[in-house]
Design a protein around this motif. Structure first.
Motif, PDB file in Angstrom:
ATOM      1  N   ILE A 197     -11.421  -8.691  -2.062  1.00 34.54           N
ATOM      2  CA  ILE A 197     -10.731  -7.457  -2.414  1.00 34.54           C
ATOM      3  C   ILE A 197     -10.130  -6.905  -1.127  1.00 34.54           C
ATOM      4  CG2 ILE A 197     -10.941  -5.124  -3.331  1.00 34.54           C
ATOM      5  CD1 ILE A 197     -13.349  -6.104  -4.946  1.00 34.54           C
ATOM      6  N   TYR A 198      -8.861  -6.622  -1.151  1.00 35.93           N
ATOM      7  CA  TYR A 198      -8.165  -6.129   0.030  1.00 35.93           C
ATOM      8  C   TYR A 198      -7.946  -4.623  -0.090  1.00 35.93           C
ATOM      9  CZ  TYR A 198      -7.346 -10.826   1.723  1.00 35.93           C
ATOM     10  OH  TYR A 198      -7.530 -12.095   2.222  1.00 35.93           O
ATOM     11  N   TYR A 199      -8.267  -3.931   0.989  1.00 42.56           N
ATOM     12  CA  TYR A 199      -8.156  -2.478   1.033  1.00 42.56           C
ATOM     13  C   TYR A 199      -7.194  -2.058   2.144  1.00 42.56           C
ATOM     14  CZ  TYR A 199     -12.599  -2.655  -1.527  1.00 42.56           C
ATOM     15  OH  TYR A 199     -13.592  -2.907  -2.446  1.00 42.56           O
ATOM     16  N   CYS A 200      -6.390  -1.057   1.869  1.00 39.08           N
ATOM     17  CA  CYS A 200      -5.597  -0.462   2.935  1.00 39.08           C
ATOM     18  C   CYS A 200      -6.280   0.825   3.386  1.00 39.08           C
ATOM     19  CB  CYS A 200      -4.164  -0.197   2.498  1.00 39.08           C
ATOM     20  SG  CYS A 200      -3.974   0.811   1.025  1.00 39.08           S
ATOM     21  N   TRP A 255      -5.435  -3.056   7.181  1.00 38.58           N
ATOM     22  CA  TRP A 255      -5.953  -3.745   5.993  1.00 38.58           C
ATOM     23  C   TRP A 255      -7.323  -4.309   6.337  1.00 38.58           C
ATOM     24  CZ3 TRP A 255      -3.622  -3.890   1.239  1.00 38.58           C
ATOM     25  CH2 TRP A 255      -2.282  -3.507   1.169  1.00 38.58           C
ATOM     26  N   TRP A 311      -8.876   5.751   2.542  1.00 41.14           N
ATOM     27  CA  TRP A 311      -8.941   4.417   1.964  1.00 41.14           C
ATOM     28  C   TRP A 311      -8.341   4.419   0.572  1.00 41.14           C
ATOM     29  CZ3 TRP A 311     -11.059   0.119   4.404  1.00 41.14           C
ATOM     30  CH2 TRP A 311     -11.718   0.376   5.611  1.00 41.14           C
ATOM     31  N   ARG A 368     -17.464  -5.772   4.453  1.00 41.55           N
ATOM     32  CA  ARG A 368     -16.040  -5.536   4.657  1.00 41.55           C
ATOM     33  C   ARG A 368     -15.645  -5.950   6.068  1.00 41.55           C
ATOM     34  NH1 ARG A 368     -13.586   0.026   2.454  1.00 41.55           N
ATOM     35  NH2 ARG A 368     -14.823  -0.785   0.709  1.00 41.55           N
ATOM     36  N   ARG A 400     -10.782  -6.378   4.188  1.00 48.56           N
ATOM     37  CA  ARG A 400     -11.083  -7.114   2.967  1.00 48.56           C
ATOM     38  C   ARG A 400     -12.595  -7.282   2.835  1.00 48.56           C
ATOM     39  NH1 ARG A 400      -8.849 -13.168   4.659  1.00 48.56           N
ATOM     40  NH2 ARG A 400     -10.619 -13.779   5.992  1.00 48.56           N
ATOM     41  N   CYS A 422       0.862  -1.170   0.000  1.00 45.61           N
ATOM     42  CA  CYS A 422       0.000   0.000   0.000  1.00 45.61           C
ATOM     43  C   CYS A 422       0.901   1.224   0.000  1.00 45.61           C
ATOM     44  CB  CYS A 422      -0.907  -0.002   1.221  1.00 45.61           C
ATOM     45  SG  CYS A 422      -1.948   1.471   1.353  1.00 45.61           S
ATOM     46  N   LYS A 462      -8.014   2.259  -3.194  1.00 44.04           N
ATOM     47  CA  LYS A 462      -8.750   1.314  -4.008  1.00 44.04           C
ATOM     48  C   LYS A 462      -8.196  -0.069  -3.726  1.00 44.04           C
ATOM     49  CE  LYS A 462      -9.828   4.520  -7.735  1.00 44.04           C
ATOM     50  NZ  LYS A 462      -9.725   4.818  -9.192  1.00 44.04           N
ATOM     51  N   GLY A 463      -9.044  -1.042  -3.740  1.00 46.97           N
ATOM     52  CA  GLY A 463      -8.633  -2.378  -3.359  1.00 46.97           C
ATOM     53  C   GLY A 463      -7.849  -3.109  -4.422  1.00 46.97           C
ATOM     54  N   THR A 464      -7.284  -4.220  -3.980  1.00 50.42           N
ATOM     55  CA  THR A 464      -6.592  -5.123  -4.884  1.00 50.42           C
ATOM     56  C   THR A 464      -7.171  -6.517  -4.674  1.00 50.42           C
ATOM     57  OG1 THR A 464      -4.413  -5.910  -5.621  1.00 50.42           O
ATOM     58  CG2 THR A 464      -4.685  -5.546  -3.254  1.00 50.42           C
TER      59      THR A 464
END
Length: 126
Positions: A92-95, A35, A116, A44, A37, A21, A118-120
């Protein structure tokens, strides 16, 4: 502060993956980071967090012992090392980051985080 997560992909069960991130527009050392998800059709959920001072980290029970959150302030980057991945880790993982002084025991509450990325997407096949 702006955040951008990367490093997701398609892996097999048992594999490892490291998410990054990258942050900009702020000094990472001023922020608590985390993190989260979100799996398809689910809400979430909290994964891991690291306080801005010291080495205090927090983990959800379902990733404890498998995931490690770390940060390199000099590179303004937060990492999530994920080992022994399971199909249930697909999400989807978000930081996220917050500069709140009232962090306390609220680290797992998504509402605490004002920033936040954008997720991966992480997909774990069985």
């Amino acid at each position: 502060v702006q955040l951008q997560a990367s490093g997701g992909g398609l892996v097999q069960a048992g594999d490892s993956l490291r998410l990054s991130c990258a942050t900009s527009g702020g000094t990472l050392s001023n922020y608590h980071t985390a993190w989260f998800r979100q799996a398809p059709g689910k809400e979430r959920e909290f994964v891991a967090a690291k306080r801005r001072n010291g080495d205090i980290t927090y983990y959800a029970d379902y990733v404890k012992g498998r995931f490690t959150i770390s940060r390199l302030n000099a590179k303004n980057t937060v990492y999530l090392q994920m080992n022994t991945l399971k199909p249930d880790d697909t999400a989807i993982y978000y930081c996220a980051a917050t500069s709140t002084a009232s962090y306390g025991s609220l680290y797992s509450n998504a509402r605490v985080y004002g920033y936040w990325g954008k997720g991966t997407l992480v997909t774990v096949s069985s």
